[in-house]
Design a protein around this motif. Sequence first.
Motif, mmCIF file in Angstrom:
data_model
loop_
_atom_site.group_PDB
_atom_site.id
_atom_site.type_symbol
_atom_site.label_atom_id
_atom_site.label_comp_id
_atom_site.label_asym_id
_atom_site.label_seq_id
_atom_site.Cartn_x
_atom_site.Cartn_y
_atom_site.Cartn_z
ATOM 1 N N HIS A 30 -6.781 7.617 -3.836
ATOM 2 C CA HIS A 30 -6.315 7.218 -2.522
ATOM 3 C C HIS A 30 -6.822 8.094 -1.393
ATOM 4 O O HIS A 30 -6.474 9.273 -1.301
ATOM 5 C CB HIS A 30 -4.802 7.211 -2.503
ATOM 6 N N ASN A 80 2.417 3.243 -2.059
ATOM 7 C CA ASN A 80 2.305 4.465 -2.850
ATOM 8 C C ASN A 80 1.026 5.229 -2.544
ATOM 9 O O ASN A 80 0.606 6.082 -3.283
ATOM 10 C CB ASN A 80 2.391 4.160 -4.337
ATOM 11 N N SER A 81 0.387 4.896 -1.440
ATOM 12 C CA SER A 81 -0.873 5.556 -1.164
ATOM 13 C C SER A 81 -0.813 6.366 0.124
ATOM 14 O O SER A 81 -1.828 6.657 0.711
ATOM 15 C CB SER A 81 -1.973 4.534 -1.067
ATOM 16 N N PHE A 82 0.382 6.664 0.584
ATOM 17 C CA PHE A 82 0.528 7.649 1.644
ATOM 18 C C PHE A 82 0.191 7.098 3.023
ATOM 19 O O PHE A 82 0.476 7.714 4.035
ATOM 20 C CB PHE A 82 -0.374 8.859 1.306
ATOM 21 N N VAL A 83 -0.391 5.888 3.084
ATOM 22 C CA VAL A 83 -0.870 5.436 4.384
ATOM 23 C C VAL A 83 0.256 4.797 5.194
ATOM 24 O O VAL A 83 0.304 4.916 6.409
ATOM 25 C CB VAL A 83 -2.093 4.510 4.217
ATOM 26 N N VAL A 84 1.195 4.160 4.492
ATOM 27 C CA VAL A 84 2.306 3.543 5.203
ATOM 28 C C VAL A 84 3.190 4.624 5.824
ATOM 29 O O VAL A 84 3.661 4.514 6.952
ATOM 30 C CB VAL A 84 3.122 2.657 4.250
ATOM 31 N N LEU A 108 0.837 -1.193 0.000
ATOM 32 C CA LEU A 108 0.000 0.000 0.000
ATOM 33 C C LEU A 108 0.873 1.245 0.000
ATOM 34 O O LEU A 108 0.399 2.327 0.243
ATOM 35 C CB LEU A 108 -0.888 0.021 1.245
ATOM 36 N N TRP A 127 -6.920 11.609 9.903
ATOM 37 C CA TRP A 127 -6.281 10.768 10.917
ATOM 38 C C TRP A 127 -5.153 11.530 11.613
ATOM 39 O O TRP A 127 -5.037 11.502 12.845
ATOM 40 C CB TRP A 127 -5.756 9.495 10.250
ATOM 41 N N MET A 146 -5.986 1.427 6.334
ATOM 42 C CA MET A 146 -5.333 0.468 5.447
ATOM 43 C C MET A 146 -6.352 -0.506 4.865
ATOM 44 O O MET A 146 -6.316 -0.821 3.669
ATOM 45 C CB MET A 146 -4.272 -0.311 6.210
ATOM 46 N N LEU A 159 2.185 7.360 6.876
ATOM 47 C CA LEU A 159 1.495 7.838 8.075
ATOM 48 C C LEU A 159 1.843 6.984 9.282
ATOM 49 O O LEU A 159 1.883 7.472 10.408
ATOM 50 C CB LEU A 159 -0.012 7.804 7.859
#
Lengths: 227, 496
Positions: free
Chosen positions: B196, A171-175, A169, B136, B181, A177
């Motif tokens: 996204h 490339n979706s900025f969440v990692v 995941l 978040w 996630m 975070l």
Amino acid sequence: MEELRELAMVLLMLINMLLLVSSRIRYCIRLVAIQGFLVGIVPVIAAGSSPEISVFLTAVSAIAVKCVLLPILLSRSQITADVRREVDPFVSYSASIIIGIICLVLSFWMADKLPVMERNVSPVAVPGAIFTILIGLFLIVSRRIALTQVLGYLVFENGIYLFGGALLLENSFVVELGILLDVFVLVFVMGIAVFHISHEFNHINTDRLSSLSDWIDDENVSEEAGK
Amino acid sequence: MILFFVLVPVLSALAALFIRSNKLRRALLVTTGAIHLGLVITSFFVETAELFDGWLVFDAPGRLFLSITSFLFFMASMYAVNYLARDSRHHHGSATSEFTLRFFEFSREAVFTTCMLLFLSTMSLVTISHHLGLLWVAMEATTLASAPLIYFHRNNFSLEATWKYLLICSVGIGLALFGNMLLLVACPADGSGPMHLMLNSFIDDASLLQPQWLKMAFIFFIVGYGTKMGLAPLHTWLPDAHSEAPSFVSALLSGALLNCAFLGILRIHQICIAAGLAYFSQELFRIFGMGSLFFAAVFIIKQKDYKRMLAYSSVEHMGIIALGVGLGGEAVFGSMLHAVNHSLTKGMLFMVAGNILAFYGTRSTDDVVGVYKRLWFSGLLWTMGFFAITGTPPFGLFISEFIILKNAFISGYFITAAFYLILLSVIFIAMGVIFLNMVQGSPHEPKDAKPHVLFRERFFSVFPPAVLCALTLVLGVYIPDFLRDALATAAKSFGG
């Protein structure tokens, strides 16, 4: 690459088990540092032969924080707070290992029950992540010393990071975070160092165990409410 | 325009850190509150464009929750003036610097004011962000900004409360990240799905999401942000933090922060509605709502600490709000109205509780007798507050609780409605005993000879709660058109 990825996962799970039975805090900090390194490297391995530059950057910063910065700060505050061992956890070490095994089985079972994923993921990635999260949560609730609770939080957070990283995941900025969660750890470490929180408030005043609670008899409450 | 909601408090927070004079700093706090409120009022008349490709959008629910937050903050900042003045008189001489950074020394009050302004800024960011990752981050930042506020009194109890608050909320925040996630896993892998983490894009393309993963994501969101919102059984930090924090901070935590956390869950609820999973998320809302009502009722009975009682009452009202959203239909409108009313009423009650605490010097309900005789105005407000918070007509909470009840019957949830009524009446009786015992009777003379000097009812300590009380009374009789519209449009986004 496949084998390497799986090897990292197995190592992670072993570290989780070791954390459950080690009472020496220095050793625990080292284990968590190794875990931080593995968790940071997994997205790079998972990305295959030609990872993007952003994946590398995230991995480097994650390792810098999880494997270098936080362990150093933790060992420092361990010296300041002068705690060496977790002597008397809420759940004993032998019971912990049994709970650990139950968690392991549970996480494989849960991963098996999950709906089909349209991604190419290692078969042990999801159970590994869930297992790490569960162990982290268990460490938070079952340990008495503030420092081990913080270590538990770090493990919990590593699990979440691992989930994001292993599932590509990134490339979706969440990692990215996920690294921000480490800010909390930083604050906790500061709390331990500055305010000398070493046990979770039991030793401050042993005659009133966990003073802020509704489960104590009336006389105590009125006495404390007056403070 | 939207950016000002965040930037204005941040800038004055920085300024507050470097202002030496206490009086000037307090003036800055109130002025910032006023400017923020002014900006929010202006936003009702001026159309605002979205910023940064839709990362920041000012929509109807966001505006509603921001208005509540901003108004309550303004009231709390006025109340704070007196509180901080009294506190610095009390600690005179011992007012050592909080920490030193090169040439600057920051006093305890400066750090406190800064954190309070940052708290406002982060809460504003929560209401306007339409990127789930940014939401978040903002939610995490509210936790960090408010933790020093709880630790204002610098004793073991407040330290324990702060530690608990941080530890429990950070686990909640971690779980919410996991929810984010899972939301991404729910997207189709070939990239045809929503952009996204952009909320609007998720709502538009909700049909492409895999329902099972979306359901799981919602569970993690309701547990994660629900920890922050104080839904039982995840509420355990709440009574400690609310009882240890200064009273106006408790008012802000209860009236503003919990709502903001709720907004976080509602955003995911929007996605679930768009994906046709409303039945699932609504069921969870109902379960958590009734659970919170039950836990609150159990702990309010024979509660010995009146600030804890108010905290549990917040758990109760968050439960009612969640229940309203869970029932759907017109009850969602009731929920939105309930959120407004609850913030006003609870804000007022915490401030009055602060007056009582300052006078009596104790939070124990046994030691506080005869508030009428000692502080007649606070006593009056305390009694009015009791009737308001338990949802007695003609106060606003009655209307919203009634709308929710009516819709429970209309949609056929008879058992839920019955339990709702039983629990509400249990809470009414339990709170009645506590409140009325406190205001009535005559205080024992020798005992409170000492605290007598510490506190007098000044303008700033009774004016904000009086305004809040008047407003909730007005809302019980008449809801102005603009508010009705705002509530209805907000409710429409959440299946109302």
